[in-house]
Write an enzyme that holds these catalytic residues in place. Structure first.
Site, PDB file in Angstrom:
ATOM      1  N   CYS A 118     -17.666 -21.283 -77.812  1.00  0.00           N
ATOM      2  CA  CYS A 118     -16.222 -21.440 -77.838  1.00  0.00           C
ATOM      3  C   CYS A 118     -15.660 -21.217 -76.445  1.00  0.00           C
ATOM      4  O   CYS A 118     -14.881 -20.291 -76.218  1.00  0.00           O
ATOM      5  CB  CYS A 118     -15.613 -20.453 -78.826  1.00  0.00           C
ATOM      6  SG  CYS A 118     -16.388 -20.591 -80.438  1.00  0.00           S
ATOM      7  N   GLY A 125     -37.441 -23.714 -51.789  1.00  0.00           N
ATOM      8  CA  GLY A 125     -36.185 -24.451 -51.673  1.00  0.00           C
ATOM      9  C   GLY A 125     -36.340 -25.955 -51.578  1.00  0.00           C
ATOM     10  O   GLY A 125     -35.384 -26.653 -51.215  1.00  0.00           O
ATOM     11  N   GLU A 177     -43.443 -21.118 -50.583  1.00  0.00           N
ATOM     12  CA  GLU A 177     -43.305 -20.491 -51.911  1.00  0.00           C
ATOM     13  C   GLU A 177     -42.232 -21.185 -52.730  1.00  0.00           C
ATOM     14  O   GLU A 177     -41.204 -20.597 -53.037  1.00  0.00           O
ATOM     15  CB  GLU A 177     -43.032 -18.987 -51.773  1.00  0.00           C
ATOM     16  CG  GLU A 177     -41.901 -18.647 -50.816  1.00  0.00           C
ATOM     17  CD  GLU A 177     -41.646 -17.161 -50.660  1.00  0.00           C
ATOM     18  OE1 GLU A 177     -42.545 -16.350 -50.929  1.00  0.00           O
ATOM     19  OE2 GLU A 177     -40.520 -16.823 -50.262  1.00  0.00           O
ATOM     20  N   GLY A 190     -40.359 -22.776 -56.025  1.00  0.00           N
ATOM     21  CA  GLY A 190     -40.241 -22.463 -57.449  1.00  0.00           C
ATOM     22  C   GLY A 190     -39.803 -23.715 -58.184  1.00  0.00           C
ATOM     23  O   GLY A 190     -40.580 -24.402 -58.843  1.00  0.00           O
ATOM     24  N   ARG A 191     -38.515 -24.048 -57.997  1.00  0.00           N
ATOM     25  CA  ARG A 191     -37.879 -25.152 -58.722  1.00  0.00           C
ATOM     26  C   ARG A 191     -38.680 -26.457 -58.657  1.00  0.00           C
ATOM     27  O   ARG A 191     -38.909 -27.101 -59.684  1.00  0.00           O
ATOM     28  CB  ARG A 191     -36.482 -25.393 -58.135  1.00  0.00           C
ATOM     29  CG  ARG A 191     -35.620 -26.328 -58.949  1.00  0.00           C
ATOM     30  CD  ARG A 191     -34.312 -26.647 -58.204  1.00  0.00           C
ATOM     31  NE  ARG A 191     -33.561 -25.464 -57.840  1.00  0.00           N
ATOM     32  CZ  ARG A 191     -32.645 -24.867 -58.618  1.00  0.00           C
ATOM     33  NH1 ARG A 191     -32.381 -25.376 -59.806  1.00  0.00           N
ATOM     34  NH2 ARG A 191     -32.001 -23.790 -58.207  1.00  0.00           N
ATOM     35  N   TYR A 245     -35.224 -22.406 -63.712  1.00  0.00           N
ATOM     36  CA  TYR A 245     -33.869 -21.844 -63.701  1.00  0.00           C
ATOM     37  C   TYR A 245     -33.080 -22.386 -64.895  1.00  0.00           C
ATOM     38  O   TYR A 245     -31.955 -22.884 -64.735  1.00  0.00           O
ATOM     39  CB  TYR A 245     -33.152 -22.174 -62.383  1.00  0.00           C
ATOM     40  CG  TYR A 245     -33.899 -21.701 -61.160  1.00  0.00           C
ATOM     41  CD1 TYR A 245     -33.940 -20.340 -60.834  1.00  0.00           C
ATOM     42  CD2 TYR A 245     -34.578 -22.589 -60.337  1.00  0.00           C
ATOM     43  CE1 TYR A 245     -34.626 -19.891 -59.713  1.00  0.00           C
ATOM     44  CE2 TYR A 245     -35.268 -22.159 -59.222  1.00  0.00           C
ATOM     45  CZ  TYR A 245     -35.293 -20.815 -58.911  1.00  0.00           C
ATOM     46  OH  TYR A 245     -35.974 -20.377 -57.804  1.00  0.00           O
TER      47      TYR A 245
HETATM   48  C1  LIG Z   1     -35.907 -18.111 -55.165  1.00  0.00           C
HETATM   49  C2  LIG Z   1     -36.834 -17.939 -54.038  1.00  0.00           C
HETATM   50  C3  LIG Z   1     -37.819 -18.904 -53.799  1.00  0.00           C
HETATM   51  C4  LIG Z   1     -37.937 -20.188 -54.574  1.00  0.00           C
HETATM   52  O1  LIG Z   1     -36.874 -21.029 -54.344  1.00  0.00           O
HETATM   53  P1  LIG Z   1     -36.826 -22.490 -55.020  1.00  0.00           P
HETATM   54  O2  LIG Z   1     -35.514 -23.028 -54.618  1.00  0.00           O
HETATM   55  O3  LIG Z   1     -36.983 -22.284 -56.471  1.00  0.00           O
HETATM   56  O4  LIG Z   1     -37.977 -23.258 -54.448  1.00  0.00           O
HETATM   57  C5  LIG Z   1     -38.714 -18.655 -52.778  1.00  0.00           C
HETATM   58  N1  LIG Z   1     -38.635 -17.525 -52.036  1.00  0.00           N
HETATM   59  C6  LIG Z   1     -37.687 -16.589 -52.231  1.00  0.00           C
HETATM   60  C7  LIG Z   1     -37.663 -15.382 -51.395  1.00  0.00           C
HETATM   61  C8  LIG Z   1     -36.756 -16.765 -53.230  1.00  0.00           C
HETATM   62  O5  LIG Z   1     -35.801 -15.849 -53.419  1.00  0.00           O
END
Ligand SMILES: *Cc1c(COP(=O)(O)O)cnc(C)c1O
Length: 417
Positions: free
Chosen positions: A366, A252, A288, A290-291, A395
């Site tokens: 459209c 996050g 953990e 992601g983004r 994403y």
């Molecule tokens: C989606 C998710 C993440 C990654 O979140 P980001 O906002 O992309 O960093 C990490 N842990 C869990 C459990 C998630 O569902």
């Protein structure tokens, strides 16, 4: 940010993308029109970013990549040397990640795991299970006894803990601190710990706690969340006289789409995690994201097909749209972008050209929702000019509704291998 008073467009002006890498710019200009739109990934930039993130974190902190942000095989392979493992949240991600980066540690989580997915994860020798409910825990215990009768399965309990500061609930996406289907309610924690320690499920080993409470937080807010998760977990495990091995404080980390040059303060976050680890020796910390790892390495390259004026506002229609890059629609933002002017115009008739200063970039669908960016400063934008949408490495393609209207799929180009 302000926009000129002479313009009637009421939208805010999205920030232009400043840092288009030279290899992405060149490639975007070199593709023939009918090979657009295309996703361009700069893997060298990704490796450089991942290395910087890794080196900003204390050595004791484990870094997992949340595969759902972008599971492209080239992305997972490029990240692999810089991460300690991968977080997967479905049977599909589990099988895919296991194939692409074999023998890397996997953490398997997600609400609503099916028995078949759980059994597959057990058979694959997943390192960590993130348990999301009492039912999830019982199913795991039951399947573990059958699928891996001779092993102990290491479990992190996911809790939906209150956010350290109520104001954090305003973050872009909050999964915790309010009613959600994610994790267990903290009121269940003691019962769950008793269930895990009273001999009911001898194959499961409670290793610690998992919490992923919000997305879109800056470093200070992330540290406040991490501290409250850690202190809560320490107390829970102490109460039950179980050794707390690890605490996963989630992902996050924010990506600022309105300020594309800004970066999450990894150095400040790493220093804060080091202070936290020193104050609570024992459990290993894990994150953990992601983004914030992959957003910056991806670009959606396209070209302007048409430009028109409608009720006083300027619109450019580009090849492709939100069926390929759904991010601006889901997050209700303007995707940052850069215009690459193209001199050539192949037709004998006049080239459609924007007359105003601000242009809304729409796709081919459209539906009025197919808008990639409103109020882009692009005076003189012409049909045939190219546009690069940035921050499209997470994403983006994988959350988009590709088949809506049956337009062709974009190309995929992995540069800087
Ligand atoms: C989606 C998710 C993440 C990654 O979140 P980001 O906002 O992309 O960093 C990490 N842990 C869990 C459990 C998630 O569902």
């Amino acid at each position: 940010m302000t926009h000129p008073a002479s313009v009637t467009n009421s939208a805010t002006v999205p920030a232009p993308v400043a840092d288009v890498t030279p290899r992405v710019r060149e490639h975007a200009l070199s593709l023939p029109s009918d090979e657009l739109p295309a996703y361009l990934y700069d893997l060298a930039a990704l490796r450089e970013h991942a290395a910087a993130v890794r080196s900003a974190l204390p050595g004791s902190v484990e870094l997992y990549y949340a595969v759902k942000a972008n599971p492209e095989p080239e992305i997972l392979t490029a990240l692999s040397p810089y991460v300690d493992g991968f977080e997967v949240s479905s049977g599909g991600e589990l099988a895919h990640t296991g194939r692409v980066v074999p023998d890397r540690p996997l953490a398997f989580g997600g609400p609503g795991k099916t028995p078949a997915e759980t059994a597959a994860a057990l058979a694959a020798g997943v390192a960590r299970f993130h348990v999301e409910s009492v039912h999830d825990l019982r199913m795991l215990a039951d399947l573990a006894a059958r699928v891996v009768p001779d092993s102990r399965v290491e479990v992190l309990l996911r809790f939906n803990l209150p956010l350290a500061d109520g104001s954090l609930r305003t973050s872009a996406l909050s999964m915790g601190g309010r009613p959600t289907p994610f994790g267990m309610d903290p009121s269940e924690a003691d019962d769950v710990m008793r269930f895990l320690t009273d001999g009911s499920c001898p194959r499961l080993e409670p290793r610690g706690v998992h919490a992923h409470l919000a997305s879109g937080l800056g470093a200070e807010a992330q540290l406040a969340v991490a501290e409250s998760v850690l202190t809560w977990s320490v107390r829970l495990f102490e109460r039950h006289r179980v050794r707390l091995h690890e605490v996963n404080v989630g992902g996050g980390m924010t990506v600022d789409y309105a300020e594309p040059a800004a970066r999450f303060d990894w150095a400040g976050y790493g220093a804060g995690l080091a202070r936290l680890a020193a104050a609570h020796p024992g459990p290993r910390l894990r994150i953990e994201p992601g983004r914030a790892l992959t957003a910056y390495c991806g670009w959606y390259a396209t070209e302007v097909l048409d430009v028109k004026r409608s009720h006083g506002e300027e619109f450019a229609v580009v090849r492709g749209g939100t069926h390929h890059l759904r991010t601006p629609a889901t997050k209700s933002h303007d995707q940052p972008c850069a215009v690459l002017p193209v001199a050539a115009w192949p037709h004998p008739w006049p080239r459609p050209t924007a007359r105003g200063e601000l242009v809304t970039l729409a796709g081919q669908l459209c539906t009025p929702k197919d808008v990639l960016a409103r109020g882009v400063t692009a005076s003189g934008l012409r049909a045939g000019d190219r546009v690069l949408f940035g921050l499209a490495g997470a994403y983006a393609w994988n959350i988009s509704h590709h088949d809506f209207l049956m337009h062709p799929r974009p190309g995929f180009h992995f540069l800087g291998r």
